[in-house]
Design a protein around this motif. Structure first.
Motif, PDB file in Angstrom:
ATOM      1  N   THR A  38       0.820  -1.205   0.000  1.00  6.54           N
ATOM      2  CA  THR A  38       0.000   0.000   0.000  1.00  6.54           C
ATOM      3  C   THR A  38       0.860   1.264   0.000  1.00  6.54           C
ATOM      4  N   GLY A  39       0.285   2.309  -0.542  1.00  7.56           N
ATOM      5  CA  GLY A  39       0.931   3.619  -0.571  1.00  7.56           C
ATOM      6  C   GLY A  39      -0.089   4.648  -1.014  1.00  7.56           C
ATOM      7  N   TYR A  40       0.348   5.884  -1.163  1.00 12.56           N
ATOM      8  CA  TYR A  40      -0.535   6.946  -1.635  1.00 12.56           C
ATOM      9  C   TYR A  40      -0.131   7.350  -3.048  1.00 12.56           C
ATOM     10  N   LYS A  41      -1.118   7.328  -3.954  1.00 12.11           N
ATOM     11  CA  LYS A  41      -0.891   7.760  -5.328  1.00 12.11           C
ATOM     12  C   LYS A  41      -0.640   9.267  -5.360  1.00 12.11           C
ATOM     13  N   ASN A  42      -0.265   9.766  -6.514  1.00 17.78           N
ATOM     14  CA  ASN A  42       0.006  11.200  -6.642  1.00 17.78           C
ATOM     15  C   ASN A  42      -1.214  12.058  -6.332  1.00 17.78           C
ATOM     16  N   ASN A  43      -2.414  11.473  -6.479  1.00 22.02           N
ATOM     17  CA  ASN A  43      -3.639  12.207  -6.168  1.00 22.02           C
ATOM     18  C   ASN A  43      -4.015  12.128  -4.685  1.00 22.02           C
ATOM     19  N   GLY A  44      -3.163  11.481  -3.883  1.00 18.09           N
ATOM     20  CA  GLY A  44      -3.383  11.402  -2.443  1.00 18.09           C
ATOM     21  C   GLY A  44      -4.269  10.253  -1.992  1.00 18.09           C
ATOM     22  N   LEU A  45      -4.841   9.484  -2.933  1.00 17.78           N
ATOM     23  CA  LEU A  45      -5.715   8.370  -2.579  1.00 17.78           C
ATOM     24  C   LEU A  45      -4.904   7.097  -2.347  1.00 17.78           C
ATOM     25  N   ALA A  46      -5.465   6.209  -1.526  1.00 13.05           N
ATOM     26  CA  ALA A  46      -4.766   4.970  -1.167  1.00 13.05           C
ATOM     27  C   ALA A  46      -4.719   4.006  -2.344  1.00 13.05           C
ATOM     28  N   ASN A  47      -3.552   3.434  -2.578  1.00 12.59           N
ATOM     29  CA  ASN A  47      -3.360   2.409  -3.596  1.00 12.59           C
ATOM     30  C   ASN A  47      -3.120   1.065  -2.916  1.00 12.59           C
ATOM     31  N   ALA A  48      -3.601   0.007  -3.562  1.00 11.85           N
ATOM     32  CA  ALA A  48      -3.405  -1.340  -3.041  1.00 11.85           C
ATOM     33  C   ALA A  48      -2.956  -2.250  -4.179  1.00 11.85           C
ATOM     34  N   ILE A  78       4.506   4.900  -6.962  1.00 12.62           N
ATOM     35  CA  ILE A  78       4.615   5.290  -5.553  1.00 12.62           C
ATOM     36  C   ILE A  78       6.049   5.140  -5.060  1.00 12.62           C
ATOM     37  N   ALA A  79       6.704   4.036  -5.451  1.00 12.00           N
ATOM     38  CA  ALA A  79       8.098   3.837  -5.053  1.00 12.00           C
ATOM     39  C   ALA A  79       8.980   4.955  -5.601  1.00 12.00           C
ATOM     40  N   GLN A  80       8.698   5.382  -6.833  1.00  8.24           N
ATOM     41  CA  GLN A  80       9.469   6.438  -7.471  1.00  8.24           C
ATOM     42  C   GLN A  80       9.232   7.800  -6.825  1.00  8.24           C
ATOM     43  N   ASN A  81       7.959   8.132  -6.601  1.00 10.00           N
ATOM     44  CA  ASN A  81       7.610   9.488  -6.178  1.00 10.00           C
ATOM     45  C   ASN A  81       7.543   9.676  -4.668  1.00 10.00           C
ATOM     46  N   GLN A  82       6.980   8.701  -3.970  1.00  6.67           N
ATOM     47  CA  GLN A  82       6.815   8.831  -2.527  1.00  6.67           C
ATOM     48  C   GLN A  82       7.996   8.238  -1.753  1.00  6.67           C
ATOM     49  N   LYS A  83       8.645   7.249  -2.342  1.00  9.02           N
ATOM     50  CA  LYS A  83       9.803   6.567  -1.719  1.00  9.02           C
ATOM     51  C   LYS A  83       9.420   5.845  -0.424  1.00  9.02           C
ATOM     52  N   GLN A  84       8.121   5.602  -0.243  1.00  9.92           N
ATOM     53  CA  GLN A  84       7.643   4.955   0.974  1.00  9.92           C
ATOM     54  C   GLN A  84       6.464   4.053   0.630  1.00  9.92           C
ATOM     55  N   GLU A 140      10.950   2.141   3.546  1.00  3.90           N
ATOM     56  CA  GLU A 140      11.496   3.216   2.716  1.00  3.90           C
ATOM     57  C   GLU A 140      12.277   2.591   1.567  1.00  3.90           C
ATOM     58  N   VAL A 141      12.152   3.168   0.370  1.00  5.96           N
ATOM     59  CA  VAL A 141      12.843   2.631  -0.798  1.00  5.96           C
ATOM     60  C   VAL A 141      14.352   2.810  -0.632  1.00  5.96           C
ATOM     61  N   ALA A 142      15.109   1.732  -0.851  1.00  3.21           N
ATOM     62  CA  ALA A 142      16.571   1.775  -0.735  1.00  3.21           C
ATOM     63  C   ALA A 142      17.227   1.889  -2.110  1.00  3.21           C
ATOM     64  N   TRP A 143      16.828   1.031  -3.059  1.00  2.00           N
ATOM     65  CA  TRP A 143      17.382   1.079  -4.407  1.00  2.00           C
ATOM     66  C   TRP A 143      16.501   0.290  -5.364  1.00  2.00           C
ATOM     67  N   GLU A 144      16.748   0.481  -6.654  1.00  2.00           N
ATOM     68  CA  GLU A 144      16.057  -0.284  -7.685  1.00  2.00           C
ATOM     69  C   GLU A 144      17.039  -0.600  -8.810  1.00  2.00           C
ATOM     70  N   LYS A 145      16.718  -1.636  -9.590  1.00  2.00           N
ATOM     71  CA  LYS A 145      17.558  -2.035 -10.733  1.00  2.00           C
ATOM     72  C   LYS A 145      16.688  -2.780 -11.733  1.00  2.00           C
ATOM     73  N   ARG A 146      16.871  -2.485 -13.031  1.00  2.00           N
ATOM     74  CA  ARG A 146      16.117  -3.209 -14.049  1.00  2.00           C
ATOM     75  C   ARG A 146      16.393  -4.710 -13.943  1.00  2.00           C
ATOM     76  N   LEU A 147      15.363  -5.503 -14.174  1.00  2.92           N
ATOM     77  CA  LEU A 147      15.521  -6.954 -14.123  1.00  2.92           C
ATOM     78  C   LEU A 147      16.575  -7.413 -15.124  1.00  2.92           C
ATOM     79  N   PHE A 148      16.594  -6.801 -16.295  1.00  2.00           N
ATOM     80  CA  PHE A 148      17.651  -6.980 -17.296  1.00  2.00           C
ATOM     81  C   PHE A 148      17.601  -5.765 -18.217  1.00  2.00           C
ATOM     82  N   ASP A 149      18.617  -5.558 -19.026  1.00  2.57           N
ATOM     83  CA  ASP A 149      18.668  -4.392 -19.910  1.00  2.57           C
ATOM     84  C   ASP A 149      17.435  -4.338 -20.811  1.00  2.57           C
TER      85      ASP A 149
END
Length: 212
Positions: A38-48, A78-84, A140-149
């Protein structure tokens, strides 16, 4: 023990609908924890987002690694923008409501309210903690990496910063963490690689085997 090797897709699986997953996903059918992220979308509403394909590791801090997060999903946004975010663990009594969020994936709606779920805000992160889930991990988001190029999917690592845990579940003499009342696992439609026979998708639970 009679082991057989499968290094390429069997002929009887080549025309089967696998919905974008690799055939080995179904042949091995390795269970993975089933969670509601769960997190909050850019519009402030709950995402699941119902998710699986994750694991946990620790060295000083405690981390969760999601093996495949689609870059077009609300979870990735959410991971990109909120980092939480919060990782919520349902038991058998609430899994139906959690699974309904898949069909009720609406950007313009509070997806938790739409599923009949209740929540409060995290104390360490700005993300929903679902009341009906017996364990919730604020992250809290620590890092991300593409699954493959060139992949549209990312491996996402988050650090656990706070835990909400229902006493009935962490007490072994009450409901406990395991068995039908505890953690649930995604069992992804096992396939027999020789016959092509497919077992239905199901949700499993852990029955611990005590060893000396």
């Amino acid at each position: 023990m009679n082991k057989k090797q499968f290094c390429s897709i069997p002929d009887n699986l080549k025309d089967m609908e696998l919905w974008g997953f690799n055939w080995l996903e179904y042949v091995t059918a390795i269970p993975s924890p089933l969670v509601l992220v769960t997190g909050y979308k850019n519009n402030g509403l709950a995402n699941a987002t119902m998710d699986s394909w994750l694991c946990f590791s620790s060295e000083n801090d405690f981390y969760c690694i999601f093996g495949s997060v689609n870059k077009y999903s609300h979870m990735y946004e959410i991971a990109q923008n909120q980092k939480q975010l919060v990782i919520n663990f349902p038991d058998k009594d609430v899994i139906g409501k959690c699974m309904s969020t898949i069909e009720n994936n609406r950007y313009d709606k509070d997806e938790l309210a739409l599923a009949g779920l209740h929540y409060q805000n995290g104390s360490k992160v700005n993300a929903p903690v679902v009341d009906e889930c017996f364990l919730s991990l604020e992250c809290e988001v620590a890092w991300e990496k593409r699954l493959f190029d060139g992949s549209d999917h990312f491996v996402l690592c988050v650090k656990v910063v706070n835990v909400w845990f229902d006493e009935e579940h962490y007490s072994a003499d009450k409901l406990g963490r395991y068995g039908e009342s505890g953690y649930l696992y995604n069992i992804h439609s096992p396939l027999n690689p020789e016959t092509g026979e497919r077992e239905p998708y199901c949700v499993g639970a852990v029955n611990p085997i005590k060893t000396v």
